[in-house]
Structures are given as structure tokens and as C-alpha cells.
Scaffold this active site. Structure first.
Site, PDB file in Angstrom:
ATOM      1  N   LYS A  22     -10.952  -0.360  -4.159  1.00 21.55           N
ATOM      2  CA  LYS A  22      -9.669  -0.905  -3.659  1.00 21.55           C
ATOM      3  C   LYS A  22      -9.458  -0.541  -2.189  1.00 21.55           C
ATOM      4  O   LYS A  22      -9.172  -1.398  -1.367  1.00 21.55           O
ATOM      5  CB  LYS A  22      -8.506  -0.325  -4.484  1.00 21.55           C
ATOM      6  N   ASN A  23      -9.618   0.756  -1.880  1.00 24.88           N
ATOM      7  CA  ASN A  23      -9.248   1.180  -0.535  1.00 24.88           C
ATOM      8  C   ASN A  23     -10.275   0.783   0.527  1.00 24.88           C
ATOM      9  O   ASN A  23     -10.015   0.910   1.723  1.00 24.88           O
ATOM     10  CB  ASN A  23      -8.959   2.686  -0.516  1.00 24.88           C
ATOM     11  N   CYS A 116       3.211   2.769  -3.383  1.00 22.97           N
ATOM     12  CA  CYS A 116       3.618   3.663  -4.460  1.00 22.97           C
ATOM     13  C   CYS A 116       4.596   4.706  -3.943  1.00 22.97           C
ATOM     14  O   CYS A 116       4.502   5.148  -2.801  1.00 22.97           O
ATOM     15  CB  CYS A 116       2.388   4.384  -5.001  1.00 22.97           C
ATOM     16  N   ARG A 121       6.347   8.159   3.266  1.00 20.55           N
ATOM     17  CA  ARG A 121       5.124   7.531   3.793  1.00 20.55           C
ATOM     18  C   ARG A 121       5.498   6.745   5.047  1.00 20.55           C
ATOM     19  O   ARG A 121       5.485   5.526   5.070  1.00 20.55           O
ATOM     20  CB  ARG A 121       4.488   6.635   2.732  1.00 20.55           C
ATOM     21  N   ASP A 304      -5.652  11.217  -4.688  1.00 18.73           N
ATOM     22  CA  ASP A 304      -5.516  10.128  -5.669  1.00 18.73           C
ATOM     23  C   ASP A 304      -5.961  10.553  -7.068  1.00 18.73           C
ATOM     24  O   ASP A 304      -5.693   9.856  -8.042  1.00 18.73           O
ATOM     25  CB  ASP A 304      -6.318   8.898  -5.225  1.00 18.73           C
ATOM     26  N   ARG A 396      -2.164  -2.396 -10.008  1.00 17.06           N
ATOM     27  CA  ARG A 396      -2.330  -2.432  -8.553  1.00 17.06           C
ATOM     28  C   ARG A 396      -3.716  -1.947  -8.145  1.00 17.06           C
ATOM     29  O   ARG A 396      -4.238  -2.352  -7.097  1.00 17.06           O
ATOM     30  CB  ARG A 396      -1.282  -1.549  -7.879  1.00 17.06           C
TER      31      ARG A 396
END
Ligand code: EPU
Length: 415
Positions: A22-23, A116, A121, A304, A396
Site C-alpha cells: 500500500k505505502n 486514520c 498528523r 504500523d 483501506r
């Protein structure tokens, strides 16, 4: 799918393919806005964040289609437009669009990036460094609007090796005039993949131990990239295997990016074998407690995987401690997992876990992506039935966690 149902207590067994990262996918998708050509992203994960990013790209004229696991993007006819829609508010990664859009079109008009709820953030460093390159920001509290004539190269020294800021500045610098340098940059493997993609499209990027140097070019063309397996998904399934005393092969797990995770898996008592095929893992005895572990930037233990690890330690033999060093509010599963019988105490940024014999199934609620995955692990090892509400958060980042764990023999399904 809105909720997940799990009947716990079954050891995971068998093999499962690990989805693409994903990242790594999200910044590359943003970077396609700087290109003119046909882009191919192989092994791209089919997750909600990627679909949201694709909606944003389509709003700028990108044409996208899938062929199996490969995503093709036609970026020949782009037209910059204000980005309207819920996508940016639900996705932190939309901030990457700022560097790409300013660099290519000299403008960006988007909602504040969301993501999230894992603590403060802010995007202050993104704004500060893009401003240093010539972008003028006008913040009205709701939208992030910026313009520039041309971005101009400069030397950036990051206040913290932020993943997102490093990626955003690389993108901003690729089409800027002159040579940009970034020191104290983030070393996460996803950054290397972004550089590989941009280099294939024609960018001039040199990464050394000390800094990243980017010499601006005038245009980028077509490129093709294959994404590595998702190290966090692989880590989640590995921890689920330890939690259930299972025996699994995680096919396509990016072994070379998972050193710190593999060390923790071994500390927990699992036997881990790595090969070109992926990671083979076997856990037979009660999980060992871990005295104190801290999350850290790469190559340290990833934030994570902090919640998934916490879930596993809930039934470990003894007392464990996990200190969260990256995000301020990343212990959101604690109340839910306590309702399943876990004994956890929060002291500042540290969770102290007293291992119990077993957890019991309960109705719980995912509050964010990785916390949701951690509740799945808790449900897999609990006695009885667990319902997890708010599946959307998990989707997600995990293509289909129910499909993957069913392949490993779990009794789990979504409805
Ligand atoms: N920060 C600031 N100001 C900024 C930017 C960051 O204060 O302008 C702070 C953050 O609040 C945080 C720290 O810096 O406390 C580190 O944040 P970083 O910028 O490195 O994180 P990110 O780029 O927002 C990416 C991943 C996250 C992952 C972190 C850390 C993507 C799309 N997201 O976020 O992934 O946790 O790096 O490795 O790549 C996830 O996949 O679940 C996830 C949250």
C-alpha cells in the site's frame, strides 16, 4: 462488507500470497500526475486507499484500468482541476498530490488530507519545505490551496525523517529547476520504490547514505514498476500465525524489508525461515513476553505493527511493554481488547501488557486501519465468537483479510 465475524481458536495453516505494498503504491500513483505517457504498476493492491487515490487522479484527467493485478494509467491528457470529494479527507496520502501537482502544474486545490485517527498528523513540514521551493500557500482552514510559477531546487534538512515529507519533496524536486538535496531523509523501502519508478520515467535521482540529490528534468515519460509485497500485511499475518500457534508460508513477503519484524517474531518464540519464496513460520508453544520494545523509523520495528503486536502479547507468558515513538494516539485498540479479557495499562506512550491465558470473543469496533487488523488477530486467538464492526477501516489497507485468513484455515467471514 460492514463487519467481520470470527470463530477463534483455530491455528492458521497453509500458504497465502501477500498483496502488493500500500505505502509504495500511493506515492507512485500521485507521481503519475507528473508524467506524460502510459504507466504500468504491477502487483498494485486493490484496496480502498488505492481506489480513492484513483478517483482523485481521474478528476485530473488520468485514465486508469486494471488487467489482473496490474494497473495501467494513461497520463497523456491531464487537466488540473480543484479536487472535490471525500477521498482526500479520508486519506492522509493525498498530501503527496501537493508535490506532484505543484511540480507539474504550479497549482493545487484540495481538502485537508485526512487518514486514520492515530494522533496528531499535521502537514506543517510538507508546507514549510514546499514553500521553501517557491510554493505560496493560502490556507482557509478547510482547503489547502497553493500556487507557484516554477518550483526551484533547494537544500532541505528534514527536522525528522518523515516518510511523507521525503516522498513529497522528491516529487516536487523532479521537475524543479536545479539540483535539490534532502538530508535526514526517511529510509523506508517505499522511498526506494518511488525513486525507481521516477527514474524509469526519466528522473535524475541519486540516493547516497548522506542525502538524496535530485537534478530537475523538464518532463517525465512512460514507466513500468513492480511493487514489492506489503511488509505490514506480511507482518500482520505472521503475528496472526504466532497468536494461533500456526504454521504458514507467506508467499511474496518482502524478507529483505522485514529484518526487525523477523527478530520480534523469533523473540516471541516462533521458528522463522526465509527464502526467495517468502517467509515460512511455525509457532507451537505459548508466546514469550517481550520486556520492552519501541517503534522506530525504518529499519526499526514499524509503528504500523505496534497494535497487531500488542494483540499477540495479550496472551504471552509474562509482562511486556511497547513504547510508541512515532504517533501520539496509536493505542486505540486498548479499550476493545481489554473487553476481550486482556490486561493492558497505558502509561504515557507505553502500553504495559500482563499476558493472560486466553481472550474471549466480544463485539468490538475498528477505529483505524492497523488497530482493526489487531482486533482480527485478537478474534482469531479468542475463545468463542468475535464481531468486528467498521470493517471499512481495515479495507483501506488489506485487500481481503477474510479471504486471506480463510485460505489459512481460519473461520472468518465478512457481511
Ligand atoms: N509529522 C509532522 N508534520 C508533518 C509530517 C509528519 O509533525 O508535516 C509527524 C507525524 O505526525 C508523525 C511523524 O511525523 O508523528 C511521522 O510521520 P510520517 O510523515 O513519517 O508518516 P506519514 O508519511 O504520514 C507514512 C505511512 C504510515 C506510516 C508512517 C510511518 C503512507 C501513506 N503512510 O505516514 O502508514 O505509519 O509513514 O512509517 O505511506 C499505515 O499504513 O497504517 C500508515 C499509517
Amino acid at each position: 462488507m460492514k463487519q467481520i465475524f470470527i470463530r477463534g481458536g483455530i491455528p492458521l495453516k497453509g500458504q497465502v500470497r501477500i498483496q502488493g505494498s500500500k505505502n509504495a503504491s500511493l506515492p507512485i500513483l500521485a507521481a503519475t500526475l507528473m508524467t506524460k505517457g502510459i504507466q504500468e504498476i504491477k502487483n498494485c493492491p486493490k484496496i480502498a486507499d488505492v481506489f480513492h487515490m484513483l478517483d482523485l487522479l481521474r478528476s485530473q484527467g488520468v485514465k486508469a484500468h486494471w488487467k489482473g493485478r496490474s494497473l495501467f494509467l494513461d497520463t497523456y491528457h491531464l487537466l488540473p482541476a480543484p479536487m472535490i470529494g471525500k477521498e482526500q479527507e479520508s486519506m492522509r496520502a493525498s498530501i503527496f498530490l501537493a508535490g506532484a501537482m505543484l511540480s507539474r502544474f504550479g497549482q493545487i486545490d484540495m481538502s485537508y488530507p485526512g487518514g486514520c485517527v492515530i494522533g496528531e498528523r499535521p502537514v506543517n513540514w510538507h508546507i514549510y519545505h514546499l514553500h521553501k521551493m517557491g510554493a505560496i500557500f493560502c490556507e482557509d482552514g478547510e482547503r489547502l490551496i497553493a500556487k507557484c510559477e516554477n518550483l526551484v531546487a533547494c537544500d532541505h534538512v528534514l527536522e525528522f525523517p518523515s516518510v511523507g515529507v521525503t516522498e513529497n519533496l522528491i516529487m516536487a524536486a523532479v521537475l524543479a529547476k536545479g539540483t535539490t538535496t534532502i538530508t535526514n531523509y526517511a529510509r523506508e523501502p517505499e522511498i526506494e520504490v518511488l525513486c525507481e519508478f521516477l527514474q524509469a520515467a526519466g528522473a535524475h535521482i541519486l540516493v547516497t547514505e548522506a542525502k538524496i540529490s535530485i537534478e530537475g528534468v523538464t518532463s517525465l515519460g512512460s514507466a513500468s514498476i513492480s511493487l514489492p509485497g506489503d511488509r505490514i500485511v506480511a507482518g500482520t499475518y505472521a503475528l496472526a500465525c504466532v497468536a494461533t500457534k500456526g504454521n504458514v508460508l507467506l508467499e511474496g513477503a518482502p524478507v529483505e524489508h522485514m529484518e526487525s519484524v523477523i527478530k520480534v517474531l523469533r523473540d516471541l518464540g516462533a521458528c522463522v525461515f526465509c527464502s526467495e519464496e517468502g517467509i515460512y513460520l511455525s509457532a507451537n508453544e505459548r508466546t514469550k513476553a517481550i520486556d520492552c520494545i519501541e517503534t522506530a523509523v525504518y529499519p526499526g520495528f514499524p509503528t504500523d505493527l505496534q497494535s497487531p503486536l500488542l494483540a499477540v502479547l495479550a496472551t504471552a507468558d509474562g509482562k511486556s511493554g511497547i513504547r510508541e515513538m512515532i504517533f501520539s494516539n496509536r493505542f486505540r485498540i486498548v479499550e476493545d481488547i481489554k473487553r476481550m479479557g486482556a490486561e493492558v495499562e497505558l502509561v504515557d506512550n507505553m502500553a504495559l501488557v500482563e499476558g493472560v491465558e486466553y481472550l474471549e470473543g466480544a463485539t468490538v469496533r475498528a477505529a483505524e486501519l492497523r488497530g482493526g487488523a489487531a482486533l482480527v488477530i485478537a478474534g482469531l486467538m479468542a475463545k468463542g465468537v468475535t464481531y468486528i464492526e467498521n470493517y471499512g477501516f481495515i479495507y483501506r489497507g488489506y485487500e481481503n483479510i477474510c479471504r486471506d485468513l480463510t485460505e489459512l484455515g481460519a473461520r472468518i467471514f465478512g457481511e
